[in-house]
Design an enzyme around this catalytic site. Structure first.
Site, PDB file in Angstrom:
ATOM      1  N   HIS A   1       0.829  -1.197   0.000  1.00  0.00           N
ATOM      2  CA  HIS A   1       0.000   0.000   0.000  1.00  0.00           C
ATOM      3  C   HIS A   1       0.865   1.249   0.000  1.00  0.00           C
ATOM      4  O   HIS A   1       1.944   1.286   0.571  1.00  0.00           O
ATOM      5  CB  HIS A   1      -0.961   0.015   1.196  1.00  0.00           C
ATOM      6  CG  HIS A   1      -0.294  -0.184   2.528  1.00  0.00           C
ATOM      7  ND1 HIS A   1       0.205  -1.399   2.945  1.00  0.00           N
ATOM      8  CD2 HIS A   1      -0.060   0.684   3.546  1.00  0.00           C
ATOM      9  CE1 HIS A   1       0.715  -1.279   4.161  1.00  0.00           C
ATOM     10  NE2 HIS A   1       0.573  -0.013   4.547  1.00  0.00           N
TER      11      HIS A   1
ATOM     12  N   HIS B   1       0.964   5.280   0.915  1.00  0.00           N
ATOM     13  CA  HIS B   1       0.353   6.368   1.675  1.00  0.00           C
ATOM     14  C   HIS B   1       0.503   7.661   0.874  1.00  0.00           C
ATOM     15  O   HIS B   1       1.625   8.038   0.511  1.00  0.00           O
ATOM     16  CB  HIS B   1       1.052   6.560   3.022  1.00  0.00           C
ATOM     17  CG  HIS B   1       0.973   5.391   3.944  1.00  0.00           C
ATOM     18  ND1 HIS B   1       0.091   5.338   5.010  1.00  0.00           N
ATOM     19  CD2 HIS B   1       1.671   4.224   3.981  1.00  0.00           C
ATOM     20  CE1 HIS B   1       0.247   4.190   5.654  1.00  0.00           C
ATOM     21  NE2 HIS B   1       1.208   3.500   5.053  1.00  0.00           N
TER      22      HIS B   1
END
Length: 200
Positions: free
Chosen positions: A184, A186
């Site tokens: 992932h 950010h």
């Protein structure tokens, strides 16, 4: 009393901190540690004439506690990294857990982080995790997915009006405080960010 670090610097490198070792106002033109550092040692920032604002003991304790909690989560997550068990992101993709989705296409999903670090904090994830539990697992065959994630991160930044700048962060492994083993990104912005990020 002078702190141990300041006493060490004062004795070893003729470096003095005005907050610990008083210096007359007329002589407060400090030499930086960098001017006196031995070869191979890292540089430290120059001390300014006016001391930095004091942080309350409560805020310092909260900061240390928060950092410790994130490190603990990362250590626990690392132990299950290769278990193959569904992560919280898999459940969000499957609509089993609600999320504030800001962008979605065939490859990626972007949603707001519930523990945001800035006014805008969005997570961009690939819908199919595959071997991308972490960036450290990326292979040549993952180039299209990784590139698409970055393109989506930029789309999200534009959508969130982060024209003045933002930061894209990928935490990798326990030392990088990765707490979910599903790659992932950010996307963090909406405020003036500082540098370096997360370095003790």
């Amino acid at each position: 009393k002078a702190s141990f670090l300041c006493m060490f610097l004062a004795r070893t490198f003729s470096f003095r901190c005005s907050r610990c070792i008083p210096i007359p106002k007329a002589h407060r033109s400090f030499r930086t540690f960098q001017e006196k550092k031995p070869c191979g040692l890292p540089s430290l920032p120059s001390w300014k004439t006016s001391p930095p604002p004091k942080a309350s003991s409560l805020s310092l304790r909260c900061s240390v506690r928060a950092m410790s909690d994130e490190q603990s989560k990362a250590q626990e997550a690392a132990a299950l990294a290769d278990s193959g068990a569904p992560t919280i992101f898999d459940k969000i993709i499957a609509k089993e857990i609600p999320a504030d989705v800001v962008y979605e296409d065939d490859v990626c999903l972007a949603f707001r982080d519930i523990s945001k670090l800035a006014p805008t904090h969005v997570l961009v994830i690939p819908k199919v995790r595959g071997n991308l539990t972490s960036l450290s697992k990326a292979e040549e065959s993952d180039k299209d997915t990784l590139g698409h994630c970055l393109v989506v991160a930029n789309k999200v930044a534009k959508q969130e009006n982060l024209g003045e700048g933002y930061r894209v962060v990928v935490n990798v492994g326990p030392n990088g405080c990765q707490s979910v083993y599903h790659l992932h990104l950010h996307v963090i912005g909406g405020v003036q960010l500082t540098w370096p990020p997360g370095v003790p």
